[in-house]
Design a protein around this motif. Sequence first.
Motif, PDB file in Angstrom:
ATOM      1  N   PHE A  56       0.833  -1.201   0.000  1.00 32.34           N
ATOM      2  CA  PHE A  56       0.000   0.000   0.000  1.00 32.34           C
ATOM      3  C   PHE A  56       0.871   1.256   0.000  1.00 32.34           C
ATOM      4  O   PHE A  56       0.637   2.202  -0.769  1.00 32.34           O
ATOM      5  N   LEU A  57       1.891   1.293   0.856  1.00 30.36           N
ATOM      6  CA  LEU A  57       2.771   2.462   0.924  1.00 30.36           C
ATOM      7  C   LEU A  57       3.575   2.620  -0.360  1.00 30.36           C
ATOM      8  O   LEU A  57       3.810   3.753  -0.834  1.00 30.36           O
ATOM      9  N   ALA A  58       3.992   1.502  -0.933  1.00 27.00           N
ATOM     10  CA  ALA A  58       4.721   1.560  -2.200  1.00 27.00           C
ATOM     11  C   ALA A  58       3.845   2.153  -3.295  1.00 27.00           C
ATOM     12  O   ALA A  58       4.314   2.931  -4.155  1.00 27.00           O
ATOM     13  N   GLN A  59       2.555   1.799  -3.284  1.00 32.96           N
ATOM     14  CA  GLN A  59       1.628   2.361  -4.262  1.00 32.96           C
ATOM     15  C   GLN A  59       1.444   3.852  -4.025  1.00 32.96           C
ATOM     16  O   GLN A  59       1.370   4.654  -4.980  1.00 32.96           O
ATOM     17  N   CYS A  60       1.399   4.236  -2.728  1.00 33.17           N
ATOM     18  CA  CYS A  60       1.301   5.662  -2.408  1.00 33.17           C
ATOM     19  C   CYS A  60       2.495   6.431  -2.965  1.00 33.17           C
ATOM     20  O   CYS A  60       2.376   7.582  -3.428  1.00 33.17           O
ATOM     21  N   ALA A  61       3.661   5.793  -2.907  1.00 31.64           N
ATOM     22  CA  ALA A  61       4.883   6.470  -3.338  1.00 31.64           C
ATOM     23  C   ALA A  61       4.938   6.696  -4.845  1.00 31.64           C
ATOM     24  O   ALA A  61       5.793   7.462  -5.335  1.00 31.64           O
TER      25      ALA A  61
END
Length: 374
Positions: free
Chosen positions: A272-277
């Motif tokens: 999820f955080l990687a997608q946010c990035a």
Amino acid sequence: MEHDGGDVTADAAESDVPVAPTRTETVAGPRRRRRLAVDLTALGVIGILLIGAIGATGAVLYRQLYSPTAFVLDYLHLLADGRATDALRLPGVSASSTELAAAKLPADASGALLRGNALSHLTDVEAVSETTDAEGTTTVTVTYRVGGHSGTTTFEVERDDDGALLPRWRFAESPLAVIELEVRGSMQFEVNGFSVDKRQVSSDGAGADPLEPLPLLAFSPGLYSITVDTAATTSPGVAVLSDTPLAAIPVSFQAEPTDKFIGVVQQEVDDFLAQCATQKVLQPTGCPFGYYVRNRIVEPPTWKIEENPVVTLEPDGAGWAITRTQAVAKINVQIRSIFDGSVYDVEELVPFFLTGKITILPDGTASIAVSAAD
């Protein structure tokens, strides 16, 4: 002289004939009567002994086969043999919804545990006492061992003859009890190795409240070991002894997340955080981090997750929550000063805190919602 001698001899001869029989009859009569008396006495003694033996045999048969204690022991031996269905057929064992309600127990209690493969090992069954009150109700107390634990249970029994020649009995009070089971953190659990899904046995079906205690009928006596062992949750379990007829037995415990489940959540959060990035904005939409500037940016920023959070879970009602934890992102952005128009590059670490809520869906999958903690 000869005439007189002859007469004497003749008289003696004549008198000898009746004398001997008369003496024999006189002696034999009393003997015969004494023998008859002895024979009659012996027959009387034998008769008394036979009557006593029959009475003693009848008493033994009554205690072993037809007494209230024999009826209770029959019930316990059926449980010991794992014959739950046969035990339920004994008069007075099954409890109606009316009887449960009268005992202030849930009238909709499930019978899922009233089966042989949910019974524990019952041994060393012994009757302790049997007493009958003025109303004819007999109280039978027994001892036993179940699952390595010693126990004592008292049952109430009453006549159920229906005009039968031999006495018959029934439980005046059902020997069943109700386990009011609240397992937090899992809809699935095992009781003595028998798998139970709350949604399958609850009267509310798929709409069963995960936090609402589940009423389960249980045999008394019985030891019930309740554990959770699923891919998502586990517990060391808890054992409860059901030893009182028509009693409520509250059981409540919290399951814990498995390492595998925590690993799945960790991976989902990292993804999820990687997608946010990948969002090239100062405030990625729906993400727990961002960056504020007072000047203008020349090119869209780029993000990178420099340090992923370490996920731990804690109970949250029927589901789980991600405990507040820290992570670090890094932003690269070119900024133009609105004061003098100069351009400069910014590369900065952006610490942030996140939390999350995990909901276990009806199909067993988990829905994870991550949010900023502050």
